[in-house]
Design a protein around this motif. Structure first.
Motif, PDB file in Angstrom:
ATOM      1  N   THR A 127       0.918  -1.161  -0.060  1.00  0.00           N
ATOM      2  CA  THR A 127      -0.198  -0.034   0.044  1.00  0.00           C
ATOM      3  C   THR A 127       0.943   1.311  -0.135  1.00  0.00           C
ATOM      4  O   THR A 127       0.576   2.344  -0.672  1.00  0.00           O
ATOM      5  N   CYS A 128       1.995   1.161   0.928  1.00  0.00           N
ATOM      6  CA  CYS A 128       2.850   2.368   0.660  1.00  0.00           C
ATOM      7  C   CYS A 128       3.485   2.523  -0.546  1.00  0.00           C
ATOM      8  O   CYS A 128       3.965   3.508  -0.759  1.00  0.00           O
ATOM      9  N   PHE A 129       3.381   1.447  -1.395  1.00  0.00           N
ATOM     10  CA  PHE A 129       4.007   1.644  -2.823  1.00  0.00           C
ATOM     11  C   PHE A 129       2.849   2.280  -3.826  1.00  0.00           C
ATOM     12  O   PHE A 129       2.895   3.127  -4.324  1.00  0.00           O
ATOM     13  N   HIS A 130       1.648   1.474  -3.580  1.00  0.00           N
ATOM     14  CA  HIS A 130       0.666   1.548  -4.625  1.00  0.00           C
ATOM     15  C   HIS A 130      -0.277   3.089  -4.369  1.00  0.00           C
ATOM     16  O   HIS A 130      -0.693   3.535  -5.421  1.00  0.00           O
ATOM     17  N   VAL A 131      -0.572   3.287  -3.296  1.00  0.00           N
ATOM     18  CA  VAL A 131      -1.268   4.649  -3.130  1.00  0.00           C
ATOM     19  C   VAL A 131      -0.555   5.920  -3.711  1.00  0.00           C
ATOM     20  O   VAL A 131      -0.993   6.667  -4.468  1.00  0.00           O
ATOM     21  N   PRO A 132       0.998   5.929  -3.178  1.00  0.00           N
ATOM     22  CA  PRO A 132       1.576   7.106  -3.854  1.00  0.00           C
ATOM     23  C   PRO A 132       1.468   7.029  -5.409  1.00  0.00           C
ATOM     24  O   PRO A 132       1.611   7.870  -6.052  1.00  0.00           O
TER      25      PRO A 132
END
Length: 501
Positions: A127-132
């Protein structure tokens, strides 16, 4: 024209941006298609506890999206950008936790906790990869046409990522024959529990060890691709601060922004429609491997059937991009998503036939492509509409994207947990060569009747979505006028300051 030419993205930039979407899809596809059958038949987790792992992991994954969106909104700009550092630092830890999901620990107790911890850890890090990365769409260009073009590149690569995830996981694991246990009733044994215990004790475990090793090899290959794609994104894409129209480093009020976003009617209607669409396809994704293995009887073919779906989806992404530019995005929604309905019905109504199953898989892939492309193509239109209604409120892009993902993941977690639990209630036999009739009936409902109902409900909700092609063109022109007005105002201020000096 000069400003539009400056805003144009090169093909190389679009490709590097698109490659960044592959890790999420590669890992998500491998987990979506194979984690359930891995927990049940390879790690030999009880169906009840497997449902808890799948439910808790998905719900935690959903919760982390707005959390990460909140922290991104508080992040200051750095020389690498505002979003890129999140992608950079989360990648190595995500790869480690992903590998440990596919490792069977040699412990008698705590196995359920092992999978729960590392599944949740991976979901947090990805999520720390995909949201940004998702919010990066609004930071690569201010031109709507360029963002749409980059989104089409991204969706093509992301669907290709699902093909890679399916192919790598399926072909590596499929080369190993996972042992199964015949039903004790076939042997004329009266005490089924004793029979199952005897069969478990005498069954050769060497093949199961090979299967576990195959899953770890596949995880290693996918982890390497994750790192490679992240490097290409970081080195090939520049995060443009001016594209965000955020001219201040002051922290954005997250909760005030959240209130504004959730009161924006087009956004609520859009995510409501895609919520049920995503639920339909996630139910299909989560249960299709079991459906092919047990209900259709294609134990050694299910990975190839999954691959046919993903290949078909990849090849038809350009068609849907052409379709939405010529006929509009709402029309593409109605045609693309509804096209899956007859094939979902056919796969359970017709007798088990391998050729027919492949035909249905290819046809269903066409609808999967539309479901992949359209949400991410329509969300920027909603953000633009929001900017026109709230011109003084900036920096809420991450909220739009993270909460869309939050709602879809949360409901998917609930549905997958319930679906796995329903298999347990139906009498699912771990590592069984065949399943009771109630299990086969349940699988038919989970891959056909329920998804069809959800798709029909989503199509009714899309009727309420107000941004059609005419509205989208008006918004585009209004935003251009606002930018020109802002630029002319800034130039006049600079001229006045220069004359004073």
């Amino acid at each position: 024209r000069l400003q539009e030419s400056r805003e144009r993205l090169s093909v190389c930039s679009k490709l590097c941006y698109a490659v960044g979407g592959a890790p999420y899809q590669i890992t998500g596809c491998a987990l979506g298609f194979f984690l359930q059958i891995y927990l049940l038949d390879v790690a030999q987790v009880d169906a009840f506890y497997a449902s808890i792992i799948l439910f808790a992991g998905r719900v935690w994954d959903a919760i982390t999206d707005p959390m990460v969106g909140f922290f991104i909104s508080k992040t200051s700009w750095t020389r690498f950008g505002r979003l890129m550092p999140w992608i950079m630092f989360s990648t190595p830890f995500a790869v480690i936790s992903y590998f440990l999901i596919w490792f069977v620990p040699d412990i008698s107790t705590g196995q359920v906790m092992w999978y729960l911890v590392f599944y949740c850890a991976f979901q947090t890090l990805v999520t720390c990869f995909h949201v940004p990365y998702s919010a990066l769409t609004m930071f690569i260009s201010r031109e709507q046409s360029e963002r749409d073009s980059a989104t089409a590149y991204r969706m093509t690569v992301e669907v290709l990522g699902t093909v890679l995830g399916t192919a790598i996981q399926g072909q590596i694991v499929g080369k190993v024959d996972t042992p199964c246990i015949g039903s004790p009733f076939f042997f004329g044994l009266s005490n089924s529990s004793v029979a199952m215990e005897e069969l478990n004790m005498t069954h050769d475990t060497e093949s199961l060890t090979d299967t576990r090793n195959a899953y770890m090899i596949a995880a290693g290959v996918i982890g390497g691709l994750y790192i490679l794609c992240a490097l290409i994104l970081l080195l090939g894409v520049r995060e443009r601060r001016e594209s965000s129209e955020l001219q201040s480093d002051e922290p954005v009020s997250f909760f005030q922004g959240l209130k504004l976003v959730m009161n924006h009617g087009p956004y609520i209607k859009l995510i409501a429609g895609f919520l049920f669409t995503s639920l339909a396809f996630m139910l299909l994704e989560g249960n299709f491997a079991l459906f092919c293995t047990y209900t259709l009887g294609f134990r050694n073919e299910f990975q190839n059937i999954l691959l046919a779906i993903m290949l078909s989806a990849t090849l038809t992404i350009p068609f849907w991009q052409w379709f939405l530019t010529h006929f509009g995005k709402k029309t593409a929604v109605y045609v693309g998503i509804s096209s899956a309905i007859p094939f979902l019905i056919a796969v359970v109504v017709l007798d088990s036939n391998l050729f027919v199953t492949y035909v249905v898989a290819v046809a269903a892939g066409i609808s999967v492509a539309a479901a992949f492309l359209l949400p991410w193509s329509m969300l920027p239109d909603v953000v633009d509409d929001f900017k026109l209604q709230h011109p003084s409120s900036h920096g809420h892009e991450a909220i739009f994207f993270s909460f869309y993902v939050f709602f879809t993941k949360f409901t998917a977690g609930v549905s997958l947990g319930i679906s796995t639990l329903s298999l347990d209630f139906a009498g699912y036999q771990t590592r069984g060569c065949s399943q009771p009739g109630q299990v086969n009936f349940t699988l038919k409902m989970l891959v056909s009747a329920v998804p069809v109902g959800l798709i029909l409900l989503s199509l009714l909700l899309f009727k309420l979505y107000p941004i059609d092609e005419e509205k989208r063109r008006k918004n585009k022109k209004a935003l251009q006028d606002l930018r020109e007005e802002s630029n002319s105002s800034s130039e006049s201020d600079n001229t006045e300051l220069a004359s004073i000096v």
